[in-house]
Each structure stands twice: as C-alpha cells, then as structure tokens.
Design an enzyme around this catalytic site. Sequence first.
Site, mmCIF file in Angstrom:
data_model
loop_
_atom_site.group_PDB
_atom_site.id
_atom_site.type_symbol
_atom_site.label_atom_id
_atom_site.label_comp_id
_atom_site.label_asym_id
_atom_site.label_seq_id
_atom_site.Cartn_x
_atom_site.Cartn_y
_atom_site.Cartn_z
ATOM 1 N N TYR A 18 1.203 -1.017 0.004
ATOM 2 C CA TYR A 18 -0.140 0.311 0.015
ATOM 3 C C TYR A 18 1.035 1.489 0.052
ATOM 4 O O TYR A 18 0.588 1.724 1.055
ATOM 5 C CB TYR A 18 -0.851 -0.309 1.280
ATOM 6 N N TYR A 21 -12.744 -8.174 6.845
ATOM 7 C CA TYR A 21 -11.024 -7.645 5.557
ATOM 8 C C TYR A 21 -10.785 -9.294 6.038
ATOM 9 O O TYR A 21 -10.401 -9.907 6.337
ATOM 10 C CB TYR A 21 -10.353 -7.069 5.656
ATOM 11 N N ASP A 30 -13.179 -16.981 9.645
ATOM 12 C CA ASP A 30 -11.918 -16.333 9.650
ATOM 13 C C ASP A 30 -11.287 -16.312 10.509
ATOM 14 O O ASP A 30 -11.497 -15.240 11.492
ATOM 15 C CB ASP A 30 -11.773 -15.307 8.719
ATOM 16 N N LYS A 70 -0.874 -16.267 10.406
ATOM 17 C CA LYS A 70 -0.573 -15.469 11.172
ATOM 18 C C LYS A 70 0.149 -15.506 12.232
ATOM 19 O O LYS A 70 1.915 -15.761 12.288
ATOM 20 C CB LYS A 70 -1.552 -13.837 11.648
#
Length: 434
Positions: free
Chosen positions: A27, A155, A255, A284
């Site tokens: 980003y 997300y 998720d 993660k």
Amino acid sequence: MSSPNLTPAEHARNILERDRAHVWHPYSSFLAPSPTYPVASANGVRLTLTDGRTLIDGMSSWWSVLHGYNHPTLNQALLDQSQAMSHVMFGGLTHEPAVTLSQKLVQLSPEGLNKVFLSDSGSVSVEVAMKMALQYWHSQGRPEKNRFLALKNGYHGDTFGAMSVCDPVTGMHHLFAQNITQQYFAERPQSRFSAAFDPKDLDSIRHLLATKTDIAAVILEPVVQGAGGMWMYSPTYVREVRVLCDQYDVLLIADEIATGLGRTGKLFACEHANISPDIMCLGKTLTGGYMTLAATLCNDKVSDGICQGDAGVFMHGPTFMGNPLACAVANASIDLLLASDWQSNIARIDQQLKQGLEPCRELEHVVDVRVLGAIGVVELDYAPAMAEIQPALVDEGIWVRPFGKLVYIMPPYVATNQDLHALTGGIFRVVGAL
C-alpha cells in the site's frame, strides 16, 4: 552496498535510498513515499533501527509475533529442522512436523474441525476455504450455490477470491470491483462485544439468506473484524449466524487469521460464541511470526462431501504447502503458548490497554476507544496523513502503524506493563497533538 565506514545514520540513509529506488512496500507509492524505517535487529518487543534508535513494537509485525522477536525456543526449532530438511514437496510425501501440527490444530480447535489443509499465507487460506465451499456444493449436485455472503466492514485478504468478500467500500479493493465476483454483504452487527445483543442486528443477514438461494457459505471474522474497521461485536451474533446457516443449508466459514491463538482472550474467537464453523482459516500467528504459514480446517461434512464428488479430490496444492521449517516452528510456538498462563496474561494486557487508552476518549478527534484481549483501538474522526502521524509515533519510541481513522495496537504477548504503558502513553500524546 554500504561501506563499513558509514555512521549509523549514513548507513540508514544508504538503505533508504536503495529502498526507495527499487522496493515496493505494501500500500505504498513511489511518487509519494510514506516514511520508512530500516530495521537492523529485533529482540523481545523491541525493534532496533539502523540509525541506533529502538522502538517498542505495538503491532506484533501485523499481529503475528506472539512471543516477541528472537525467541530462543523458536530459533532452536528452526535451526534443528534446517539440519534435517528445509523443504520437501507435500504431494505424495509427508513429514512429522506437518502431521504433528495438524494433529495439534485439530485437538485445539472447535469440535468437529478434524481435517487440515496447510498453505502459505492467510489470503490463500481464505481462497482454500472458498474453494472448499464451492467444490462441496458442486459435489452435492448444487453448483448454483456459488456465491458468498460476507459482512460489511470485513476484511479477508488481498487475493482475488479473498478480495471479493472484503467490504466493497472499506476493504481497500474498490478499484477491482469490475474484476472480482460480486458477492452479498450483510450489515455489520452494531451490538458491541460486552453490550446487550439487539436481535435487529440479524435482520440483514437473515433477509439475504432467506431470499438468495445461490449462497454457498457465510464468511465472517468472529467477534473482531480486523483491517476493515477493528470492530468488536457481540458473540451472540456469531452464535445466531451459525443457527441461520444450518436453517438455510449454508456453510459457515470463520476467518480466525487475526484472532486465532489467544488474541481475544480465548484460544479461538469462535469460543466466545461456543460454536464450531464448517471451515476455519488460520494464519499470521501460527509460527509466532517467524515464517509464513496458514491452515484451513474443515469438518467431515465438508471433506467427505468434496471427496465423494466427481473430482474425488480437493483441487488445490501450493508448492510450499506444509513447509517443514514453518511447521516445526509452528509446533514450537503453539507449545510455548500452551505452556504459559496465557489466559491470565491476555487478561493482564486487556486491563493495561483499557487503563492506558481510556484517557484518549476525551481527546479532540477521538470518536471511540475499544479494547478486547490484546487488541486496543483508538478511532478518530478523520484519517491523519501517514507522513504526519508515523514520525510522531516513532519519536515517542513506539512502533504503531495506523490505518485510516484507526490508531490501534496488537502487541506481542510478552510485552510488560511498562512496555504497554509506553505504547498507550505515546498514542495518547500523539493523538492529543493532532
């Protein structure tokens, strides 16, 4: 290459010059680069910059470094495994680290999740979950069930399937709206985590499930929405969505990439709602931030349903699936977590974050402060420029990476009360000066 005669500050500038010429950060723009800080080393909860400054890490390197950096147990696990094999293909071969890891995940995860598909990133674990759902319904002779129902402000990753179930406005992917499958989105539940549940929160998702017959699965981040808004909502909503999925014959995908392995005070966020999804995504935290690794778990209903279909096999297979190095360090990381009094530790972090961030509520531009487990969020009424806020946080000696209107921290579990005090105090001073 840098010269050994350079001062630390000159060495840092040399790295940055080469970085800005060639390295595309997430980003980021080459035309208007954001502040970037070269790291020389990391230990515990501290990052040492090339210019000699040290920063207390409040981000766990995007929520993954549970036990801090340079942990001797994880270092040793990685070293030991490298002496045996660093990698071997997972097609037709297997190895003890992957088998042990899969068995551990089955034992720890919500009841019924007993099959594990290993991959190499959180986004891919979501892709795998979506493919599982689609292939399941195809195998059941219901190929028309090929769309997904997600929550607004959610997300789930940056790959194309994952992008399609991110919030179409806040999910950072609106530029690709014409190139991704159009999915369904229910309103975000408004009932907060610790507040009374408002049944009206279910109106939107119930209506979609009742009227859209092509939904293969609901996908949500249980209890805590991550990068889409850092919103902490009622476990009752998750529990009722499980009931609705069963009622309307739809799979449920949880998720847990950001919430898995203790971050919310439970080993998995689904436990707050006392439910088991059909499919669960992990990532993660699996390796304690050492290596990229992810897992997608499913129940017998999904695995049997897929394997009984025309293909007879699940149609996915990453090259680095089940990487032995990653699996070995993941096993060591999970053992390290379970050997500790992690629940009391997360409660300690929760208390410290609430105490330290609460004063922010009175500051100008702050619209909300919320904390759950080892997650603390200060929501602003505008998105400050990264070039303004990032250097100010670094000057406070802390590494906090704001996103949009959110100044948030998800520190390593080994952060001391003094570390947490420095993090929350620095945020208070920087936000107060905006």
